[in-house]
Design a protein around this motif. Structure first.
Motif, PDB file in Angstrom:
ATOM      1  N   SER A 215      -6.145   4.231   9.393  1.00 21.84           N
ATOM      2  CA  SER A 215      -5.302   4.645   8.266  1.00 21.84           C
ATOM      3  C   SER A 215      -5.795   4.028   6.965  1.00 21.84           C
ATOM      4  CB  SER A 215      -3.847   4.202   8.504  1.00 21.84           C
ATOM      5  OG  SER A 215      -3.309   4.766   9.673  1.00 21.84           O
TER       6      SER A 215
ATOM      7  N   ARG B 105      -4.396   3.963   2.567  1.00 18.26           N
ATOM      8  CA  ARG B 105      -3.448   4.402   1.551  1.00 18.26           C
ATOM      9  C   ARG B 105      -4.160   4.417   0.209  1.00 18.26           C
ATOM     10  NH1 ARG B 105       1.569   1.564  -1.475  1.00 18.26           N
ATOM     11  NH2 ARG B 105       2.987   3.353  -1.628  1.00 18.26           N
TER      12      ARG B 105
ATOM     13  N   ARG C  12      -0.734  14.483   9.168  1.00 13.18           N
ATOM     14  CA  ARG C  12      -1.490  13.227   9.166  1.00 13.18           C
ATOM     15  C   ARG C  12      -1.438  12.535   7.803  1.00 13.18           C
ATOM     16  NH1 ARG C  12      -6.813  13.292   9.729  1.00 13.18           N
ATOM     17  NH2 ARG C  12      -7.117  15.378   8.864  1.00 13.18           N
TER      18      ARG C  12
ATOM     19  N   GLN D   5      -0.947   8.555   1.727  1.00 11.74           N
ATOM     20  CA  GLN D   5      -1.018   7.808   2.974  1.00 11.74           C
ATOM     21  C   GLN D   5      -1.737   8.677   3.996  1.00 11.74           C
ATOM     22  OE1 GLN D   5       0.239   4.547   3.791  1.00 11.74           O
ATOM     23  NE2 GLN D   5      -1.070   4.974   5.557  1.00 11.74           N
TER      24      GLN D   5
ATOM     25  N   THR E 212      -3.290   8.916   7.841  1.00 11.32           N
ATOM     26  CA  THR E 212      -3.278   8.359   9.185  1.00 11.32           C
ATOM     27  C   THR E 212      -4.106   9.241  10.112  1.00 11.32           C
ATOM     28  OG1 THR E 212      -1.275   9.555   9.821  1.00 11.32           O
ATOM     29  CG2 THR E 212      -0.983   7.394   8.798  1.00 11.32           C
ATOM     30  N   SER E 213      -4.383   8.725  11.299  1.00 13.72           N
ATOM     31  CA  SER E 213      -5.168   9.469  12.304  1.00 13.72           C
ATOM     32  C   SER E 213      -6.422  10.072  11.667  1.00 13.72           C
ATOM     33  CB  SER E 213      -4.308  10.574  12.922  1.00 13.72           C
ATOM     34  OG  SER E 213      -3.156  10.040  13.529  1.00 13.72           O
TER      35      SER E 213
END
Length: 113
Positions: free
Chosen positions: A17, A19, A66, A81, A83-84
């Protein structure tokens, strides 16, 4: 400040991940729909996520579920953000309004093991 300033990119392993943040001049940010874009060298820049001033969001099918876009209107700041993460997410990520105004330098995201 006359252009957006993106930050938060880096090297991350698949599945990880990150940000991203973007501080945007008020003349570009205030009241406008904002978007996160990405570009791979030699390919066309694509819009991956957008957010209205009221917070309504939309995502490209490749990142939906995601990535999450958000904004803090009082700070002229927006976030992504992620993720994955997948290797195909590797790109330079930039923020801008919709319609487009001034580009910043962008921030490199590299997803690799």
């Amino acid at each position: 400040q006359v252009q957006p300033m993106e930050s938060g990119g880096g090297l991350v392993q698949p599945g990880g991940s990150l940000r991203l943040s973007c501080v945007v001049p008020g003349s570009i940010f205030s009241g406008n729909v904002m978007g996160w874009y990405r570009q791979v060298s030699g390919k066309q820049r694509e819009l991956v996520a957008s957010i209205t001033n009221a917070g309504a969001t939309d995502y490209a099918s490749s990142v939906r579920g995601r990535f999450t876009i958000s904004r803090e209107n009082a700070k002229n700041t927006m976030y992504l953000q992620m993720t994955s993460l997948k290797p195909e997410d590797t790109a330079v990520y930039s923020c801008n309004s919709i319609p487009l105004k001034t580009w910043g330098q962008g921030t490199q995201v590299t997803v690799s093991s």
